[in-house]
Scaffold this motif. Structure first.
Motif, PDB file in Angstrom:
ATOM      1  N   CYS A 269       0.856  -1.191   0.000  1.00 27.27           N
ATOM      2  CA  CYS A 269       0.000   0.000   0.000  1.00 27.27           C
ATOM      3  C   CYS A 269       0.893   1.243   0.000  1.00 27.27           C
ATOM      4  CB  CYS A 269      -0.919  -0.017   1.217  1.00 27.27           C
ATOM      5  SG  CYS A 269      -2.094   1.339   1.282  1.00 27.27           S
ATOM      6  N   GLN A 270       0.799   2.046  -1.047  1.00 25.91           N
ATOM      7  CA  GLN A 270       1.674   3.218  -1.145  1.00 25.91           C
ATOM      8  C   GLN A 270       1.269   4.305  -0.166  1.00 25.91           C
ATOM      9  OE1 GLN A 270       2.156   4.526  -5.187  1.00 25.91           O
ATOM     10  NE2 GLN A 270       3.516   2.811  -5.664  1.00 25.91           N
ATOM     11  N   ASP A 271      -0.030   4.414   0.115  1.00 22.46           N
ATOM     12  CA  ASP A 271      -0.498   5.391   1.092  1.00 22.46           C
ATOM     13  C   ASP A 271      -0.635   4.694   2.437  1.00 22.46           C
ATOM     14  OD1 ASP A 271      -1.635   7.345   2.616  1.00 22.46           O
ATOM     15  OD2 ASP A 271      -3.367   7.695   1.315  1.00 22.46           O
ATOM     16  N   LEU A 272       0.352   4.883   3.295  1.00 25.84           N
ATOM     17  CA  LEU A 272       0.349   4.218   4.594  1.00 25.84           C
ATOM     18  C   LEU A 272      -0.112   5.136   5.721  1.00 25.84           C
ATOM     19  CD1 LEU A 272       3.457   1.858   4.659  1.00 25.84           C
ATOM     20  CD2 LEU A 272       1.054   1.241   4.651  1.00 25.84           C
ATOM     21  N   SER A 273      -0.981   6.082   5.398  1.00 26.39           N
ATOM     22  CA  SER A 273      -1.620   6.831   6.476  1.00 26.39           C
ATOM     23  C   SER A 273      -2.590   5.890   7.159  1.00 26.39           C
ATOM     24  CB  SER A 273      -2.379   8.044   5.915  1.00 26.39           C
ATOM     25  OG  SER A 273      -3.445   7.629   5.077  1.00 26.39           O
ATOM     26  N   ALA A 274      -2.779   6.073   8.458  1.00 23.91           N
ATOM     27  CA  ALA A 274      -3.641   5.166   9.223  1.00 23.91           C
ATOM     28  C   ALA A 274      -5.054   5.123   8.644  1.00 23.91           C
ATOM     29  CB  ALA A 274      -3.678   5.606  10.686  1.00 23.91           C
ATOM     30  N   ALA A 275      -5.570   6.263   8.190  1.00 24.27           N
ATOM     31  CA  ALA A 275      -6.936   6.323   7.644  1.00 24.27           C
ATOM     32  C   ALA A 275      -7.049   5.525   6.359  1.00 24.27           C
ATOM     33  CB  ALA A 275      -7.334   7.778   7.394  1.00 24.27           C
ATOM     34  N   ALA A 276      -6.040   5.668   5.476  1.00 23.25           N
ATOM     35  CA  ALA A 276      -6.066   4.940   4.199  1.00 23.25           C
ATOM     36  C   ALA A 276      -5.933   3.445   4.417  1.00 23.25           C
ATOM     37  CB  ALA A 276      -4.948   5.446   3.290  1.00 23.25           C
ATOM     38  N   VAL A 277      -5.052   3.052   5.316  1.00 26.58           N
ATOM     39  CA  VAL A 277      -4.862   1.628   5.615  1.00 26.58           C
ATOM     40  C   VAL A 277      -6.152   1.029   6.173  1.00 26.58           C
ATOM     41  CG1 VAL A 277      -3.670  -0.002   7.127  1.00 26.58           C
ATOM     42  CG2 VAL A 277      -2.371   1.788   5.965  1.00 26.58           C
ATOM     43  N   LYS A 278      -6.806   1.755   7.063  1.00 26.44           N
ATOM     44  CA  LYS A 278      -8.045   1.249   7.666  1.00 26.44           C
ATOM     45  C   LYS A 278      -9.136   1.062   6.613  1.00 26.44           C
ATOM     46  CE  LYS A 278     -11.343   2.158  11.383  1.00 26.44           C
ATOM     47  NZ  LYS A 278     -11.686   3.012  12.532  1.00 26.44           N
ATOM     48  N   THR A 279      -9.273   2.041   5.725  1.00 30.18           N
ATOM     49  CA  THR A 279     -10.303   1.960   4.678  1.00 30.18           C
ATOM     50  C   THR A 279     -10.060   0.768   3.768  1.00 30.18           C
ATOM     51  OG1 THR A 279     -10.642   4.359   4.700  1.00 30.18           O
ATOM     52  CG2 THR A 279     -11.360   3.171   2.735  1.00 30.18           C
ATOM     53  N   GLN A 280      -8.812   0.609   3.308  1.00 25.15           N
ATOM     54  CA  GLN A 280      -8.486  -0.485   2.399  1.00 25.15           C
ATOM     55  C   GLN A 280      -8.661  -1.852   3.072  1.00 25.15           C
ATOM     56  OE1 GLN A 280      -7.725  -0.223  -0.858  1.00 25.15           O
ATOM     57  NE2 GLN A 280      -8.025   1.988  -0.750  1.00 25.15           N
ATOM     58  N   LEU A 281      -8.222  -1.956   4.314  1.00 25.73           N
ATOM     59  CA  LEU A 281      -8.350  -3.222   5.024  1.00 25.73           C
ATOM     60  C   LEU A 281      -9.814  -3.584   5.270  1.00 25.73           C
ATOM     61  CD1 LEU A 281      -5.481  -3.087   7.677  1.00 25.73           C
ATOM     62  CD2 LEU A 281      -5.630  -4.602   5.692  1.00 25.73           C
ATOM     63  N   GLN A 282     -10.624  -2.604   5.618  1.00 24.32           N
ATOM     64  CA  GLN A 282     -12.041  -2.872   5.858  1.00 24.32           C
ATOM     65  C   GLN A 282     -12.712  -3.422   4.610  1.00 24.32           C
ATOM     66  OE1 GLN A 282     -13.190   1.012   7.398  1.00 24.32           O
ATOM     67  NE2 GLN A 282     -13.489   0.161   9.451  1.00 24.32           N
ATOM     68  N   GLN A 283     -12.328  -2.895   3.448  1.00 25.33           N
ATOM     69  CA  GLN A 283     -12.900  -3.382   2.193  1.00 25.33           C
ATOM     70  C   GLN A 283     -12.511  -4.833   1.933  1.00 25.33           C
ATOM     71  OE1 GLN A 283     -11.648  -0.601  -0.829  1.00 25.33           O
ATOM     72  NE2 GLN A 283     -12.915   1.064  -0.040  1.00 25.33           N
ATOM     73  N   LYS A 284     -11.241  -5.174   2.196  1.00 21.37           N
ATOM     74  CA  LYS A 284     -10.781  -6.550   2.001  1.00 21.37           C
ATOM     75  C   LYS A 284     -11.424  -7.501   3.011  1.00 21.37           C
ATOM     76  CE  LYS A 284      -7.917  -5.781  -1.371  1.00 21.37           C
ATOM     77  NZ  LYS A 284      -8.207  -6.312  -2.726  1.00 21.37           N
ATOM     78  N   LEU A 285     -11.505  -7.067   4.260  1.00 22.16           N
ATOM     79  CA  LEU A 285     -12.070  -7.916   5.302  1.00 22.16           C
ATOM     80  C   LEU A 285     -13.543  -8.214   5.052  1.00 22.16           C
ATOM     81  CD1 LEU A 285     -10.413  -6.313   8.455  1.00 22.16           C
ATOM     82  CD2 LEU A 285      -9.916  -8.549   7.478  1.00 22.16           C
ATOM     83  N   ALA A 286     -14.240  -7.268   4.443  1.00 21.71           N
ATOM     84  CA  ALA A 286     -15.662  -7.465   4.166  1.00 21.71           C
ATOM     85  C   ALA A 286     -15.887  -8.611   3.186  1.00 21.71           C
ATOM     86  CB  ALA A 286     -16.265  -6.176   3.603  1.00 21.71           C
ATOM     87  N   GLN A 287     -14.880  -8.882   2.341  1.00 26.04           N
ATOM     88  CA  GLN A 287     -15.009  -9.946   1.347  1.00 26.04           C
ATOM     89  C   GLN A 287     -14.804 -11.337   1.953  1.00 26.04           C
ATOM     90  OE1 GLN A 287     -12.838  -9.136  -2.376  1.00 26.04           O
ATOM     91  NE2 GLN A 287     -12.644  -7.035  -1.712  1.00 26.04           N
ATOM     92  N   ALA A 288     -13.949 -11.437   2.967  1.00 30.07           N
ATOM     93  CA  ALA A 288     -13.673 -12.754   3.571  1.00 30.07           C
ATOM     94  C   ALA A 288     -13.271 -12.585   5.032  1.00 30.07           C
ATOM     95  CB  ALA A 288     -12.569 -13.456   2.794  1.00 30.07           C
ATOM     96  N   PRO A 289     -14.220 -12.165   5.892  1.00 33.31           N
ATOM     97  CA  PRO A 289     -13.876 -11.864   7.290  1.00 33.31           C
ATOM     98  C   PRO A 289     -13.325 -13.049   8.067  1.00 33.31           C
ATOM     99  CG  PRO A 289     -16.262 -11.874   6.951  1.00 33.31           C
ATOM    100  CD  PRO A 289     -15.640 -11.906   5.602  1.00 33.31           C
ATOM    101  N   ALA A 290     -13.897 -14.244   7.874  1.00 30.20           N
ATOM    102  CA  ALA A 290     -13.444 -15.407   8.636  1.00 30.20           C
ATOM    103  C   ALA A 290     -12.032 -15.823   8.243  1.00 30.20           C
ATOM    104  CB  ALA A 290     -14.409 -16.573   8.431  1.00 30.20           C
ATOM    105  N   PHE A 291     -11.701 -15.669   6.974  1.00 31.46           N
ATOM    106  CA  PHE A 291     -10.380 -16.086   6.492  1.00 31.46           C
ATOM    107  C   PHE A 291      -9.275 -15.217   7.092  1.00 31.46           C
ATOM    108  CE2 PHE A 291      -6.863 -16.121   3.443  1.00 31.46           C
ATOM    109  CZ  PHE A 291      -6.688 -17.479   3.245  1.00 31.46           C
ATOM    110  N   PHE A 292      -9.560 -13.930   7.298  1.00 25.08           N
ATOM    111  CA  PHE A 292      -8.538 -13.004   7.767  1.00 25.08           C
ATOM    112  C   PHE A 292      -8.551 -12.773   9.275  1.00 25.08           C
ATOM    113  CE2 PHE A 292      -8.995 -11.636   3.287  1.00 25.08           C
ATOM    114  CZ  PHE A 292      -7.684 -11.779   2.905  1.00 25.08           C
TER     115      PHE A 292
END
Length: 233
Positions: free
Chosen positions: A20-43
């Motif tokens: 992730c090129q933008d490692l601000s806490a807000a950007a990381v949180k947004t991107q991670l939330q999107q990924k986690l929504a796709q497979a919460p149990a796996f992560f």
């Protein structure tokens, strides 16, 4: 006389690497939330390493660690860090890991020979056959065996095998092949619409799978430690 009740040994474990090129806490949180929504149990509680090789700004590692804690992920450390970023990561309680080096042709050849010998020596796997659709919330695991699904794997369902996975229907849920660590295993499906596909710890979510083979028959395997898609022959 040595004390074998306490030993410290080196070992290798699969870790997810965040790019992730933008490692601000807000950007990381947004991107991670999107990924986690796709497979919460796996992560859930998954160990993660951040690749900072291409980062231009100075990350706030303490704030990023709090984001991971909030999202119930385990931030292990960073890789690809400069000397200065290493110091900052370590000050935040994170490990600094080395990036894997490129393989030489001689080493690749030797590894292929070793894999071929191991494949010839390995016992033939049994096959678990399931003749029904797999509904949301269901999980099927073929321990020490290939898995054949004569039906559809629905969204929210999960099929796991130590061997290969064959799906004679639509794959909408998650398919995890080579669960015991065998990178030679594959996933075969007649219609690819998966939430997640994983082979020996390497995985892609649906957004990475949506391309040429989306909605079509496909074979998914590992090549040079990366997932590759091909025609189902």
């Amino acid at each position: 006389m040595s004390d074998h009740s306490f030993e410290l040994k080196g070992s290798l474990f699969p870790l997810s690497v965040l790019y992730c090129q933008d490692l601000s806490a807000a950007a990381v949180k947004t991107q991670l939330q999107q990924k986690l929504a796709q497979a919460p149990a796996f992560f859930y509680r998954a160990p993660v390493v951040i690749n900072v090789e291409s980062v231009t700004q100075t990350p706030d590692f303490a704030a990023i660690a709090e984001v991971f804690k909030e999202l119930e992920l385990v931030l292990v450390g960073v890789c690809g860090a400069s000397a200065e970023l290493k110091k900052q990561a370590q000050a935040a309680g994170l490990a600094s890991l080395q990036l894997s080096k490129s393989k030489t042709p001689a080493k690749e050849s030797k590894e292929k020979e070793t894999k071929t010998e191991a494949a010839l020596a390995a016992p033939v796997m049994e096959t678990k056959v399931v003749e029904q659709n797999i509904r949301s919330g269901q999980q099927i695991y073929a321990k020490g065996a290939d898995l054949v699904i004569r039906g559809t794997v629905g969204a929210g369902a999960e099929v796991i095998a130590d061997g290969n996975i064959h799906i004679y229907g639509t794959l909408r849920g998650k398919a995890i092949a080579g669960a015991a660590g065998d990178s030679q295993k594959r996933v075969f499906c007649h219609k690819l619409e998966a939430e997640l596909i994983s082979i020996a710890g390497s995985y892609w979510l649906s957004d990475s799978l949506q391309g040429e083979y989306w909605g079509k028959s496909a074979c998914i395997g590992l090549q040079d430690d990366k997932l590759v898609l091909a025609d189902l022959l």
